[in-house]
Scaffold this motif. Structure first.
Motif, mmCIF file in Angstrom:
data_model
loop_
_atom_site.group_PDB
_atom_site.id
_atom_site.type_symbol
_atom_site.label_atom_id
_atom_site.label_comp_id
_atom_site.label_asym_id
_atom_site.label_seq_id
_atom_site.Cartn_x
_atom_site.Cartn_y
_atom_site.Cartn_z
ATOM 1 N N SER A 58 3.495 1.951 4.868
ATOM 2 C CA SER A 58 2.960 0.835 4.353
ATOM 3 C C SER A 58 1.329 0.976 4.421
ATOM 4 N N GLY B 153 -1.856 1.002 0.594
ATOM 5 C CA GLY B 153 -1.825 -0.158 1.230
ATOM 6 C C GLY B 153 -3.219 -0.982 1.231
ATOM 7 N N ASN C 66 4.250 0.298 -3.054
ATOM 8 C CA ASN C 66 2.943 0.685 -2.772
ATOM 9 C C ASN C 66 2.356 1.458 -4.008
#
Length: 523
Positions: free
Chosen positions: A150, A155, A210
């Motif tokens: 992440s 991110g 993402n």
């Protein structure tokens, strides 16, 4: 008139529009992404066993602690973007994005390293036996990789959407990716019944989420790219705010995630799972309310930079009134509906004592009662100034958790959190906000004329509603379905009628009513 002055009113006018758009998309996302995990947890407990749900809660809590590595960079960078966005300073925004990208990549690697270092201690965090078909090290590794990805993959691009008050884009993408992931997980649980494969879906769809956010951000903001360097003064300001945010995050983690770790270590995986069933409902309701605070955060940040302190205080009182009414209503619904709902959902054997449920509801109300002032603290950027409050709350919460869980079990953990959150979290937090920003306004007026009044009104409405539900239960023999529907109707109608009768004479009610009517006219 300068270009900045021409653009400024347009930015003001977009606040309500963006907030409403964020709330609608956020609500849809929460309905979708709460229903599926709720269904999945039910299937997980019924098909595989409650110990697996306990492992899920434990590993999630451990990795939330490791997320402290992020140190609050996201909030600090988003805060730093408010001013350059208002001034259309693209160079500074690009430099911030470039800085954020480098930092997030390092954070992802550090989480991998720290998470690996935790592995030898995993057996000591679990009291009792682990399911025989589970290797806790392999399972934990999958959770760890998911958390790291992440940060490693795009991110940082979330910051652009958050700072521009476009969380609706993030919500819509999350709805798609989490929905697909949950469908795959349900299929695995029902057919294959392989817990490893079930967990493996998490990193796969984290990557997909993402990538989609990265593509959409590039499409919406092609003028921004990762280039340029920040001034030393900007970096210094970010470092200072990050230091305060790091301490803040430690406080939040100790308040929430450490509870599951303590329960697992002292009471076992089964009790951890039972507690997390209640906490799942609490966090689901809290996340719905969080849509509101998140959606208005960027608008408040813009207002802090464009409006007077007095105007922001008036707005804060109005937002707090509306939000606290909602929090009180949700708290009353939880008190009246928790037990019959849990019994209907997974069975009577998974109920906590009613006294523990009341404590959970008090915990929820106190937590939500501070959300609006927290919004204004975040918008002003006074994380560093709150450092002593965060440290005190964290240390006291840890000590009280350790002391009380041995003697009072679940009750002790909740009481520890309530005490520290009420007397240190709210008490010191309000003091800092009024001392650093609302300097000409008396803190005592806020405490006694706003917060205490709201609490007393909620207690009155809650006690009367709860007693009415108990009275009806004793006078009739009802199935669980009918009992839940009747109690829900009482909560919606009776509790809100009491709120209305007690609030209608207040200035906050009159100001909020006027504001809502004005917003409806401008549509």
């Amino acid at each position: 008139m300068s270009e900045q002055e021409i653009l400024k009113p347009k930015i003001k006018l977009s606040r309500t529009k963006n907030a409403v758009r964020n709330i609608y998309s956020g609500m849809f996302n929460k309905i979708f992404t709460i229903f599926f995990p709720f269904l999945i947890r039910t299937v997980l407990i019924k098909k595989i066993g409650i110990e697996y749900a306990g492992l899920n809660s434990l590993f999630s809590s451990i990795l939330q602690v490791l997320n402290l590595t992020e140190l609050g960079f996201a909030s600090a960078v988003v805060y730093s973007m408010y001013k350059p966005i208002a001034e259309d300073d693209k160079d500074t925004i690009c430099a911030l994005l470039n800085f954020y990208k480098r930092v997030y990549f390092i954070i992802g690697l550090v989480i991998l390293a720290l998470g690996t270092a935790v592995m030898p201690f995993l057996p000591h965090l679990i009291k009792g036996n682990v399911p025989q078909d589970i290797n806790i090290y392999v399972l934990y590794s999958i959770y760890l990789v998911n958390t790291s990805l992440s940060y490693l993959l795009f991110g940082y691009k979330n910051s652009l959407l958050n700072a521009h008050q476009r969380r609706d884009v993030i919500s819509n993408i999350l709805t798609i990716t989490q929905g697909l992931m949950n469908i795959c997980q349900l299929f695995i649980l029902v057919t294959i019944k392989n817990y490893y494969l079930y967990v493996l879906m998490m990193p796969i769809f984290t990557v997909l989420n993402n990538v989609m956010v990265g593509i959409e951000t590039k499409r919406m903001f092609p003028e921004y790219s990762c280039k340029g360097k920040l001034d030393i003064s900007v970096k210094k300001d970010i470092r200072k705010k990050v230091a305060g945010l790091m301490i803040s995050k430690i406080c939040q983690i100790s308040r929430n995630s450490l509870d599951s770790i303590f329960i697992s270590a002292f009471l076992g995986l089964t009790i951890t799972a039972i507690y997390s069933n209640y906490f799942l409902i609490l966090t689901s309701i809290s996340s719905f309310m969080g849509i509101i605070t998140t959606s208005i955060q960027a608008g408040i940040g813009n207002s802090i930079n464009t409006e007077s302190v007095e105007k922001n205080y008036i707005n804060m009182k109005m937002f707090n009134f509306l939000y606290t009414w909602l929090a009180g209503f949700c708290c009353i619904c939880m008190a009246c509906l928790y037990q019959p709902f849990i019994e209907l959902w997974i069975g009577k054997e998974y109920l906590l004592p009613t006294s523990a449920v009341i404590l959970i509801c008090i915990y929820f109300y106190i937590m939500k009662a501070g959300d609006i002032t927290a919004n204004y603290c975040n918008a002003v950027g006074i994380w560093w100034e709150n450092k002593y409050r965060y440290i005190a709350e964290t240390v006291c919460n840890f000590i009280l958790n350790l002391a009380l869980v041995k003697f009072f079990g679940i009750h002790g953990l909740i009481i520890a959190t309530i005490i520290t959150m009420l007397f240190i979290g709210h008490g010191m937090g309000n003091q800092v906000l009024f001392r650093k920003y609302l300097k000409n306004i008396k803190l005592t007026n806020w405490i006694f004329c706003v917060e205490l009044k709201n609490f007393i009104i909620t207690v009155i409405s809650g006690i009367m509603t709860f007693l009415l539900c108990i009275f009806i239960d004793t006078k009739s023999s009802l199935t669980l379905y009918i009992k839940i529907m009747i109690r829900l109707s009482i909560c919606v109608l009776f509790s809100n009628a009491i709120f209305y009768f007690l609030y209608k004479w207040t200035n906050e009610y009159k100001d909020a009513k006027k504001w809502i009517l004005n917003k409806r006219k401008t549509k």
